[in-house]
Design an enzyme around this catalytic site. Structure first.
Site, PDB file in Angstrom:
ATOM      1  N   ASP A  64       7.799 -12.858  30.559  1.00 30.71           N
ATOM      2  CA  ASP A  64       7.933 -11.571  29.881  1.00 30.71           C
ATOM      3  C   ASP A  64       7.058 -10.590  30.667  1.00 30.71           C
ATOM      4  O   ASP A  64       6.295 -10.980  31.561  1.00 30.71           O
ATOM      5  CB  ASP A  64       7.483 -11.688  28.415  1.00 30.71           C
ATOM      6  CG  ASP A  64       8.131 -10.624  27.528  1.00 30.71           C
ATOM      7  OD1 ASP A  64       8.654  -9.627  28.069  1.00 30.71           O
ATOM      8  OD2 ASP A  64       8.108 -10.782  26.302  1.00 30.71           O
ATOM      9  N   HIS A  86       3.597  -6.687  22.587  1.00 28.65           N
ATOM     10  CA  HIS A  86       3.496  -5.483  23.412  1.00 28.65           C
ATOM     11  C   HIS A  86       2.089  -4.885  23.309  1.00 28.65           C
ATOM     12  O   HIS A  86       1.640  -4.179  24.203  1.00 28.65           O
ATOM     13  CB  HIS A  86       4.525  -4.443  22.986  1.00 28.65           C
ATOM     14  CG  HIS A  86       5.929  -4.843  23.296  1.00 28.65           C
ATOM     15  ND1 HIS A  86       6.696  -5.589  22.423  1.00 28.65           N
ATOM     16  CD2 HIS A  86       6.695  -4.630  24.396  1.00 28.65           C
ATOM     17  CE1 HIS A  86       7.885  -5.795  22.971  1.00 28.65           C
ATOM     18  NE2 HIS A  86       7.912  -5.230  24.163  1.00 28.65           N
TER      19      HIS A  86
END
Length: 197
Positions: A143, A72
């Site tokens: 993702d 992230h």
């Protein structure tokens, strides 16, 4: 999920919880501490999900189990050998025909693809390994391309085009509608021959 009209769950996580202290975003989401345990437990969840009419998505191929960084925020580099990584893929092999989607990870695996590309943008990993070597027949979803592992290294239009060229069927963007429009323009700019019918 079906009661609220959802027909896809971006689960189950098929990463293995080798290190519960690792800051790789998956330790508390894993279904076990060995590939066999993950395959068994995630498989039970996956079958129940699909029985209720909700599509499933195994993630994050080829895995964050051995990553030490959270994608992230930054691009993890995983230097594990191909032989070791193949052991981590046991849940994908066992559940191959039971998964509707597989989500590609944002990590750099030099032993799989030395190009420097994150796995989610790598044709070697998405097409050659996931579809070829493992024989996955379903859809591949990236993702979130809005994660630091991508945004700190590749501009969105290039990332989207690389993901499509890698063999990705669906692009995931989670935060900004404006970026979704930018991604759509990048896809539209690709030659028709590079787009799946």
């Amino acid at each position: 999920m079906r009661l609220f009209g959802f027909n896809l769950d971006l689960c189950p996580v098929l990463d293995v919880a080798y290190d519960l202290e690792a800051d790789n975003s998956v330790a508390n989401r894993c279904w076990g501490r060995t590939p066999e345990e993950v395959a068994r437990n995630a498989g039970a969840f996956n079958r129940a999900l699909r029985k209720e009419g909700v599509l499933s998505c195994g993630k994050h191929f080829p895995g964050y189990s051995r990553a030490s960084l959270d994608p992230h925020h930054e691009l993890p580099r995983v230097a594990a050998s191909r032989e070791l990584l193949r052991k981590d893929w046991l849940p994908y092999r066992r559940l191959n025909r039971e998964l509707d989607f597989v989500m590609s990870a944002h990590a750099f695996y030099p032993t799989l693809d030395a190009s420097g590309l994150p796995t989610s943008l790598s044709k070697v990993i998405v097409t050659d390994i996931l579809r070829g070597e493992l024989g996955f027949p379903g859809w591949v979803i990236s993702d979130d391309l809005d994660m630091g592992a991508i945004t700190k290294h590749v501009a969105l239009p290039e990332a989207v085009q690389l993901a499509v060229r890698a063999g990705t069927d669906q692009i995931l963007l989670c935060h900004d509608v404006g970026r979704a429009r930018e991604a759509a323009r990048a896809i539209a700019a690709l030659p028709a021959a590079e787009l799946k019918p």
